[in-house]
Design a protein around this motif. Structure first.
Motif, PDB file in Angstrom:
ATOM      1  N   TYR A 205       0.713  -1.164   0.089  1.00  0.00           N
ATOM      2  CA  TYR A 205      -0.147  -0.204   0.113  1.00  0.00           C
ATOM      3  C   TYR A 205       0.968   1.228  -0.068  1.00  0.00           C
ATOM      4  N   MET A 206       0.417   2.372  -0.637  1.00  0.00           N
ATOM      5  CA  MET A 206       0.959   3.766  -0.619  1.00  0.00           C
ATOM      6  C   MET A 206       1.312   4.078   0.870  1.00  0.00           C
ATOM      7  N   GLN A 207       2.022   4.951   1.152  1.00  0.00           N
ATOM      8  CA  GLN A 207       1.996   5.473   2.645  1.00  0.00           C
ATOM      9  C   GLN A 207       1.186   6.564   2.758  1.00  0.00           C
ATOM     10  N   THR A 208       0.933   7.460   1.922  1.00  0.00           N
ATOM     11  CA  THR A 208       0.014   8.544   2.114  1.00  0.00           C
ATOM     12  C   THR A 208      -1.293   8.426   1.262  1.00  0.00           C
ATOM     13  N   ASP A 209      -1.574   7.183   0.786  1.00  0.00           N
ATOM     14  CA  ASP A 209      -2.837   7.012   0.011  1.00  0.00           C
ATOM     15  C   ASP A 209      -3.547   5.983   0.543  1.00  0.00           C
ATOM     16  N   THR A 210      -4.770   5.830   0.443  1.00  0.00           N
ATOM     17  CA  THR A 210      -5.638   4.875   0.737  1.00  0.00           C
ATOM     18  C   THR A 210      -5.484   3.505   0.047  1.00  0.00           C
ATOM     19  N   HIS A 211      -4.812   3.519  -1.357  1.00  0.00           N
ATOM     20  CA  HIS A 211      -4.862   2.418  -2.221  1.00  0.00           C
ATOM     21  C   HIS A 211      -3.567   1.839  -2.368  1.00  0.00           C
ATOM     22  N   TRP A 212      -3.608   0.729  -2.866  1.00  0.00           N
ATOM     23  CA  TRP A 212      -2.354  -0.409  -3.055  1.00  0.00           C
ATOM     24  C   TRP A 212      -1.330   0.072  -3.918  1.00  0.00           C
ATOM     25  N   THR A 213      -0.146  -0.483  -3.897  1.00  0.00           N
ATOM     26  CA  THR A 213       0.758  -0.237  -4.977  1.00  0.00           C
ATOM     27  C   THR A 213       0.730  -0.948  -5.899  1.00  0.00           C
ATOM     28  N   GLY A 214       1.685  -1.078  -6.969  1.00  0.00           N
ATOM     29  CA  GLY A 214       1.753  -2.023  -8.200  1.00  0.00           C
ATOM     30  C   GLY A 214       1.848  -3.315  -7.628  1.00  0.00           C
ATOM     31  N   HIS A 215       2.645  -3.683  -6.448  1.00  0.00           N
ATOM     32  CA  HIS A 215       2.990  -4.749  -6.098  1.00  0.00           C
ATOM     33  C   HIS A 215       1.516  -5.520  -5.346  1.00  0.00           C
ATOM     34  N   GLY A 216       0.725  -4.577  -4.669  1.00  0.00           N
ATOM     35  CA  GLY A 216      -0.551  -5.254  -4.346  1.00  0.00           C
ATOM     36  C   GLY A 216      -1.395  -5.506  -5.450  1.00  0.00           C
ATOM     37  N   VAL A 217      -1.247  -4.693  -6.380  1.00  0.00           N
ATOM     38  CA  VAL A 217      -2.125  -4.629  -7.478  1.00  0.00           C
ATOM     39  C   VAL A 217      -2.050  -6.479  -8.139  1.00  0.00           C
ATOM     40  N   ILE A 218      -0.602  -6.633  -8.248  1.00  0.00           N
ATOM     41  CA  ILE A 218      -0.284  -7.985  -8.801  1.00  0.00           C
ATOM     42  C   ILE A 218      -0.665  -9.084  -8.259  1.00  0.00           C
ATOM     43  N   LEU A 219      -0.593  -8.801  -6.804  1.00  0.00           N
ATOM     44  CA  LEU A 219      -0.714 -10.060  -5.898  1.00  0.00           C
ATOM     45  C   LEU A 219      -2.498 -10.359  -5.962  1.00  0.00           C
ATOM     46  N   ALA A 220      -3.285  -9.269  -6.164  1.00  0.00           N
ATOM     47  CA  ALA A 220      -4.624  -9.397  -6.099  1.00  0.00           C
ATOM     48  C   ALA A 220      -5.098 -10.028  -7.588  1.00  0.00           C
ATOM     49  N   ALA A 221      -4.287  -9.471  -8.589  1.00  0.00           N
ATOM     50  CA  ALA A 221      -4.651  -9.994 -10.054  1.00  0.00           C
ATOM     51  C   ALA A 221      -4.434 -11.416 -10.199  1.00  0.00           C
ATOM     52  N   GLU A 222      -3.211 -11.864  -9.544  1.00  0.00           N
ATOM     53  CA  GLU A 222      -2.894 -13.141  -9.586  1.00  0.00           C
ATOM     54  C   GLU A 222      -3.867 -14.064  -8.942  1.00  0.00           C
ATOM     55  N   ALA A 223      -4.227 -13.736  -7.870  1.00  0.00           N
ATOM     56  CA  ALA A 223      -5.424 -14.246  -7.042  1.00  0.00           C
ATOM     57  C   ALA A 223      -6.517 -14.569  -7.961  1.00  0.00           C
ATOM     58  N   ILE A 224      -7.243 -13.450  -8.443  1.00  0.00           N
ATOM     59  CA  ILE A 224      -8.373 -13.436  -9.116  1.00  0.00           C
ATOM     60  C   ILE A 224      -8.327 -14.300 -10.383  1.00  0.00           C
ATOM     61  N   ALA A 225      -7.155 -13.963 -11.150  1.00  0.00           N
ATOM     62  CA  ALA A 225      -6.755 -14.891 -12.326  1.00  0.00           C
ATOM     63  C   ALA A 225      -7.056 -16.210 -12.087  1.00  0.00           C
ATOM     64  N   GLU A 226      -6.171 -16.879 -10.788  1.00  0.00           N
ATOM     65  CA  GLU A 226      -6.127 -18.433 -10.469  1.00  0.00           C
ATOM     66  C   GLU A 226      -7.642 -18.849 -10.461  1.00  0.00           C
ATOM     67  N   ARG A 227      -8.390 -18.096  -9.811  1.00  0.00           N
ATOM     68  CA  ARG A 227      -9.897 -18.672  -9.674  1.00  0.00           C
ATOM     69  C   ARG A 227     -10.595 -18.651 -11.146  1.00  0.00           C
ATOM     70  N   ILE A 228     -10.408 -17.745 -12.022  1.00  0.00           N
ATOM     71  CA  ILE A 228     -11.078 -17.583 -13.383  1.00  0.00           C
ATOM     72  C   ILE A 228     -10.389 -18.802 -14.426  1.00  0.00           C
ATOM     73  N   LYS A 229      -9.252 -19.003 -14.109  1.00  0.00           N
ATOM     74  CA  LYS A 229      -8.617 -19.962 -14.935  1.00  0.00           C
ATOM     75  C   LYS A 229      -9.102 -21.308 -14.560  1.00  0.00           C
ATOM     76  N   ARG A 230      -9.991 -21.659 -13.467  1.00  0.00           N
ATOM     77  CA  ARG A 230     -10.526 -22.925 -13.348  1.00  0.00           C
ATOM     78  C   ARG A 230     -11.788 -23.131 -13.884  1.00  0.00           C
ATOM     79  N   GLU A 231     -12.389 -21.929 -14.630  1.00  0.00           N
ATOM     80  CA  GLU A 231     -13.498 -22.114 -15.457  1.00  0.00           C
ATOM     81  C   GLU A 231     -13.553 -22.895 -16.613  1.00  0.00           C
ATOM     82  N   LEU A 232     -14.393 -23.870 -16.807  1.00  0.00           N
ATOM     83  CA  LEU A 232     -14.392 -24.715 -18.012  1.00  0.00           C
ATOM     84  C   LEU A 232     -14.158 -23.895 -19.481  1.00  0.00           C
ATOM     85  N   TRP A 233     -15.114 -22.625 -19.305  1.00  0.00           N
ATOM     86  CA  TRP A 233     -15.120 -22.148 -20.762  1.00  0.00           C
ATOM     87  C   TRP A 233     -13.703 -21.431 -20.887  1.00  0.00           C
TER      88      TRP A 233
END
Length: 388
Positions: A205-233
């Motif tokens: 997370y950024m020190q002076t901001d409410t939001h995540w940094t790019g490193h946080g973004v990647i971790l979240a994207a990987e976790a969500i993508a892992e779930r989507i990749k289990r979809e048969l379609w």
């Protein structure tokens, strides 16, 4: 003589009480405007009307405009006061007060007074999931950790690094699971990876901001993508999604939103900007920045955590673009700052054709919005509209 002193005190007291609205009305009339005080009598004195009148007084008052900045500046220099929206942490960290309030006050289902406007979030999400399932669309809910949930030790010395403090969100996710709604636990992902990030001198997370940094973004994207990749379609897509995007590390200069919320004057001199790692996604062949595809089978509903780095600098480096990179396919999105609890669903209801061809909806919202989402959690019914 004592009565004279009392009379003088009463006179000055009444002058203060009536002088402000009279002066405000004179200034408004001189600008050919209708005196705002008349709005008090324009509608029935309901609680909603009176609260709106009070809010308008605060926003448009001449005295508020001229005196408050001076008061805020003096308060900052004398007491380092930041106002009611910001909290000063340790080592240059700042926190958003409503996010901390969500963690420290009782769970919303334990007190009727804490129930959000509109209805119970669990019930609203269940109903949305049911409506989407009727259309053959799977819903996955992704509550995003607030900064204080992952870095409580940067706010207070009473907790250790990585100590779980998000009991309300754990309970919320458990209750959603029991109601048959699928949830991705980003809290667990971040807490598991924080120690490694600390060792690499990185922050999620950024020190002076409410939001995540790019490193946080990647971790979240990987976790969500892992779930989507289990979809048969997804696994049966022809041709298989690959080699469409590449990711480039960039550095963005960002002036944190938490100091901005204080509205203290001289922001640029009092609060330093922050250099943040972000990961920009581009088309591999054309090198053009990532763009959404409205026809994608994946739709992301989100708030400012989906906007940060995506539509503001450096662009195409937020959770949307990085999720597309992990999937190697574009997605569709509806984003509204602070409005993921209700406003994004309202926008979707106004444009139900967006749902055609969708197989999966990722619904991202910051955990504090379980209680403090803009316009609460309103029930919304979706009508079918045939494709063109």
């Amino acid at each position: 003589m004592q009565w004279a002193r009392h009379f003088v005190l009463i006179f000055f007291f009444l002058a203060i009480i009536f002088g402000v609205p009279i002066t405000q009305a004179i200034l408004e009339i001189s600008d050919d405007e209708s005196p705002q005080i008349l709005e008090l009598f324009s509608d029935a004195p309901t609680e909603e009307h009176l609260r709106q009148f009070e809010s308008d007084l605060e926003e448009y008052s001449f005295f508020e405009e001229k005196i408050r900045p001076v008061y805020q500046l003096v308060r900052y220099f004398v007491r380092r006061g930041l106002g009611h929206k910001a909290l000063r942490g340790k080592d240059g960290w700042y926190f958003y007060h409503p996010g901390v309030k969500y963690l420290t006050q009782p769970y919303y289902r334990d007190a009727a007074s804490l129930m959000p406007e509109g209805g119970d979030p669990i019930e609203i999400i269940k109903d949305f999931s049911r409506q989407m399932q009727e259309r053959g669309i799977q819903l996955v809910v992704v509550p995003i950790p607030g900064k204080a949930s992952i870095y409580p030790d940067k706010l207070t010395s009473l907790v250790d690094p990585g100590q779980p403090v998000h009991a309300h969100t754990r309970r919320f996710m458990q209750e959603l699971g029991e109601a048959g709604v699928e949830v991705i636990d980003i809290h667990e992902v971040f807490l598991k990876n924080r120690a490694a990030a600390d060792r690499d001198n990185q922050s999620l997370y950024m020190q002076t901001d409410t939001h995540w940094t790019g490193h946080g973004v990647i971790l979240a994207a990987e976790a969500i993508a892992e779930r989507i990749k289990r979809e048969l379609w997804y696994r049966e897509m022809e041709p298989p999604p690959k080699d469409r995007y590449q990711r480039i590390k960039v550095t963005a200069e960002r002036r944190g939103d938490i100091p901005k919320m204080t509205k203290i004057p001289l922001q640029e001199k009092l609060f330093d900007s922050e250099m943040v790692d972000a990961f920009q996604v581009v088309e591999k062949e054309s090198q053009e920045l990532y763009q959404d595809d409205p026809q994608s089978p994946v739709l992301l509903l989100g708030d400012s955590f989906s906007r940060v780095f995506q539509t503001d600098a450096p662009k195409s480096a937020g959770i949307i673009a990085n999720l597309a990179y992990e999937l190697q396919m574009p997605i569709a999105s509806i984003v509204n700052d602070g409005g993921a609890s209700t406003l994004v669903r309202q926008q979707l209801a106004r444009n139900p054709e967006i749902l055609w061809g969708k197989r999966l909806i990722i619904w991202e919202f910051i955990e504090r919005d379980i209680r403090f989402g803009m316009r609460g959690w309103q029930p919304i019914k979706y009508e079918d509209r045939p494709p063109d």
